[in-house]
Design an enzyme around this catalytic site. Structure first.
Site, PDB file in Angstrom:
ATOM      1  N   TYR A 157      -3.444  -9.773  11.621  1.00 18.45           N
ATOM      2  CA  TYR A 157      -2.884  -8.471  11.204  1.00 18.45           C
ATOM      3  C   TYR A 157      -2.985  -7.470  12.349  1.00 18.45           C
ATOM      4  CZ  TYR A 157      -2.648  -4.155   8.318  1.00 18.45           C
ATOM      5  OH  TYR A 157      -2.341  -2.925   7.786  1.00 18.45           O
TER       6      TYR A 157
HETATM    7  N1  LIG Z   1      -4.060  -0.118   2.205  1.00 17.01           N
HETATM    8  C1  LIG Z   1      -4.618   0.016   3.407  1.00 17.01           C
HETATM    9  O1  LIG Z   1      -5.859   0.084   3.530  1.00 17.01           O
HETATM   10  C2  LIG Z   1      -3.749   0.121   4.648  1.00 17.01           C
HETATM   11  C3  LIG Z   1      -4.367   0.562   5.831  1.00 17.01           C
HETATM   12  C4  LIG Z   1      -3.608   0.672   6.982  1.00 17.01           C
HETATM   13  C5  LIG Z   1      -2.259   0.353   6.949  1.00 17.01           C
HETATM   14  N2  LIG Z   1      -1.689  -0.079   5.792  1.00 17.01           N
HETATM   15  C6  LIG Z   1      -0.273  -0.420   5.823  1.00 17.01           C
HETATM   16  O2  LIG Z   1       0.402   0.381   4.883  1.00 17.01           O
HETATM   17  C7  LIG Z   1       1.591  -0.278   4.442  1.00 17.01           C
HETATM   18  C8  LIG Z   1       1.660  -0.210   2.932  1.00 17.01           C
HETATM   19  O3  LIG Z   1       0.590  -0.959   2.390  1.00 17.01           O
HETATM   20  P1  LIG Z   1      -0.089  -0.630   0.985  1.00 17.01           P
HETATM   21  O4  LIG Z   1      -1.549  -0.668   1.210  1.00 17.01           O
HETATM   22  O5  LIG Z   1       0.538   0.541   0.362  1.00 17.01           O
HETATM   23  O6  LIG Z   1       0.203  -1.985   0.180  1.00 17.01           O
HETATM   24  P2  LIG Z   1       1.295  -2.414  -0.881  1.00 17.01           P
HETATM   25  O7  LIG Z   1       1.120  -1.655  -2.138  1.00 17.01           O
HETATM   26  O8  LIG Z   1       1.222  -3.892  -0.930  1.00 17.01           O
HETATM   27  O9  LIG Z   1       2.669  -1.959  -0.223  1.00 17.01           O
HETATM   28  C9  LIG Z   1       3.437  -2.801   0.574  1.00 17.01           C
HETATM   29  C10 LIG Z   1       4.883  -2.548   0.237  1.00 17.01           C
HETATM   30  O10 LIG Z   1       5.680  -3.346   1.103  1.00 17.01           O
HETATM   31  C11 LIG Z   1       6.533  -4.147   0.312  1.00 17.01           C
HETATM   32  N3  LIG Z   1       6.790  -5.389   1.026  1.00 17.01           N
HETATM   33  C12 LIG Z   1       5.887  -6.293   1.469  1.00 17.01           C
HETATM   34  N4  LIG Z   1       6.517  -7.325   2.040  1.00 17.01           N
HETATM   35  C13 LIG Z   1       7.858  -7.066   1.940  1.00 17.01           C
HETATM   36  C14 LIG Z   1       9.015  -7.765   2.314  1.00 17.01           C
HETATM   37  N5  LIG Z   1       8.970  -8.967   2.907  1.00 17.01           N
HETATM   38  N6  LIG Z   1      10.219  -7.223   2.045  1.00 17.01           N
HETATM   39  C15 LIG Z   1      10.305  -6.015   1.427  1.00 17.01           C
HETATM   40  N7  LIG Z   1       9.232  -5.309   1.048  1.00 17.01           N
HETATM   41  C16 LIG Z   1       8.025  -5.838   1.293  1.00 17.01           C
HETATM   42  C17 LIG Z   1       5.811  -4.331  -1.007  1.00 17.01           C
HETATM   43  O11 LIG Z   1       6.693  -4.566  -2.079  1.00 17.01           O
HETATM   44  P3  LIG Z   1       7.128  -5.979  -2.672  1.00 17.01           P
HETATM   45  O12 LIG Z   1       5.907  -6.811  -2.797  1.00 17.01           O
HETATM   46  O13 LIG Z   1       7.746  -5.568  -3.979  1.00 17.01           O
HETATM   47  O14 LIG Z   1       8.137  -6.528  -1.726  1.00 17.01           O
HETATM   48  C18 LIG Z   1       5.212  -2.945  -1.182  1.00 17.01           C
HETATM   49  O15 LIG Z   1       6.172  -2.060  -1.717  1.00 17.01           O
HETATM   50  C19 LIG Z   1       1.509  -1.695   5.014  1.00 17.01           C
HETATM   51  O16 LIG Z   1       2.328  -1.795   6.163  1.00 17.01           O
HETATM   52  C20 LIG Z   1       0.054  -1.849   5.397  1.00 17.01           C
HETATM   53  O17 LIG Z   1      -0.123  -2.754   6.462  1.00 17.01           O
HETATM   54  C21 LIG Z   1      -2.406  -0.199   4.637  1.00 17.01           C
END
Ligand SMILES: NC(=O)c1ccc[n+]([C@@H]2O[C@H](COP(=O)([O-])OP(=O)(O)OC[C@H]3O[C@@H](n4cnc5c(N)ncnc54)[C@H](OP(=O)(O)O)[C@@H]3O)[C@@H](O)[C@H]2O)c1
Length: 256
Positions: free
Chosen positions: A156
């Site tokens: 990641y």
């Molecule tokens: N949570 C943390 O601690 C954290 C920290 C740093 C950065 N981030 C980053 O923040 C972003 C959002 O993460 P989150 O924590 O909010 O998690 P999340 O709820 O899993 O959000 C991810 C989103 O991306 C979509 N997604 C994933 N793969 C996809 C694909 N192949 N095509 C289209 N949509 C896709 C998911 O929807 P579907 O499954 O419906 O496709 C969901 O809407 C990510 O890039 C993550 O790396 C998160």
């Protein structure tokens, strides 16, 4: 209310977590939101909230791993609303993965889930925004984990780091054409997806707090945005330390 008003905003990864929360925050601004992710019912529910709060909304279920599907989403946004003013490329995920247990296929999959999904939107968006009078803003939800190789987050960290570098190049090249780029680096955010992964999460913030930071970055358009400050300061300090020392601290933080 956010200062982004009367704009067309594409959010990739809007069915849950940070992306869905950003959509909710932009909804009262009379914007035109284009929301996409794979899970159609979850996406439709967010779109319904957005419409109820005062913005137009187009929700399109599409897999960001499919380059044609991504290009079609950008084309559909332009057909419906005439332009894309702001794009938040937010799709991605980082499961707990130790380097002595991953397969080659695991590493490739995480690269695709965090890097290819960016590339597949970046290319058609640059083509589109290059022809718009005011260019546009492309923001990417990166991670503080993209700034250094974290234990149990290697694939990641590597994928996010690659995405940051690509965006950095695009920013330099495309400034003369009015296309701006912002890489957003959250620390730990309490979203459903990561709640049970077993990783320690110092200074974790809520997804509402994270969305506030993201929207502020969309408004101010810094090249890089880092939050929350304690985690950002920790990462900066670790990067400045000699490698044996930072490795020892990281091992301890990861519980090793
Ligand atoms: N949570 C943390 O601690 C954290 C920290 C740093 C950065 N981030 C980053 O923040 C972003 C959002 O993460 P989150 O924590 O909010 O998690 P999340 O709820 O899993 O959000 C991810 C989103 O991306 C979509 N997604 C994933 N793969 C996809 C694909 N192949 N095509 C289209 N949509 C896709 C998911 O929807 P579907 O499954 O419906 O496709 C969901 O809407 C990510 O890039 C993550 O790396 C998160």
């Amino acid at each position: 209310m956010a200062r982004i008003i009367d704009r067309t905003v594409l959010i990739v990864g809007a069915s849950s977590g940070i992306g869905a929360e950003v959509a909710r925050r932009l909804a009262p601004g009379g914007n035109r939101l284009v929301l996409t992710a794979r899970r159609a019912p979850e996406l439709a529910a967010v779109a319904q909230e957005v419409r109820a709060a005062g913005s137009d909304c187009l929700d399109i279920a599409a897999d960001a791993l499919d380059p044609q599907a991504a290009a079609d989403v950008v084309a559909a946004a332009v057909t419906e609303y005439g332009s894309v003013d702001v794009a938040l490329l937010n799709a991605g995920q980082g499961p707990d993965m130790s380097m002595d247990q991953v397969s080659v296929a695991d590493v490739s999959r995480i690269m695709a889930l965090n890097y290819d999904v960016v590339v597949n939107y970046l290319v058609p968006l640059i083509a589109r925004m290059g022809s718009q009078r005011d260019g546009g803003l492309i923001a990417h939800t990166n991670s503080l984990a993209g700034l250094m190789g974290l234990p149990r987050q290697g694939p990641y960290s590597a994928a996010k780091s690659a995405a940051r570098t690509l965006v950095d190049s695009a920013r330099v090249e495309l400034a003369p054409r009015g296309i701006r780029f912002t890489s957003i680096h959250p620390g730990f955010v309490a979203t459903d997806r990561i709640s049970g992964d077993g990783l320690p999460k110092p200074f974790q913030i809520s997804q509402e707090q994270a969305a506030r930071h993201v929207v502020r970055a969309l408004e101010r358009e810094p090249a890089q945005a880092y939050f929350p400050w304690p985690t950002a300061a920790l990462v900066r300090t670790l990067r400045a330390l000699p490698t044996p020392l930072s490795s020892a601290v990281l091992r301890r933080l990861a519980g090793g």
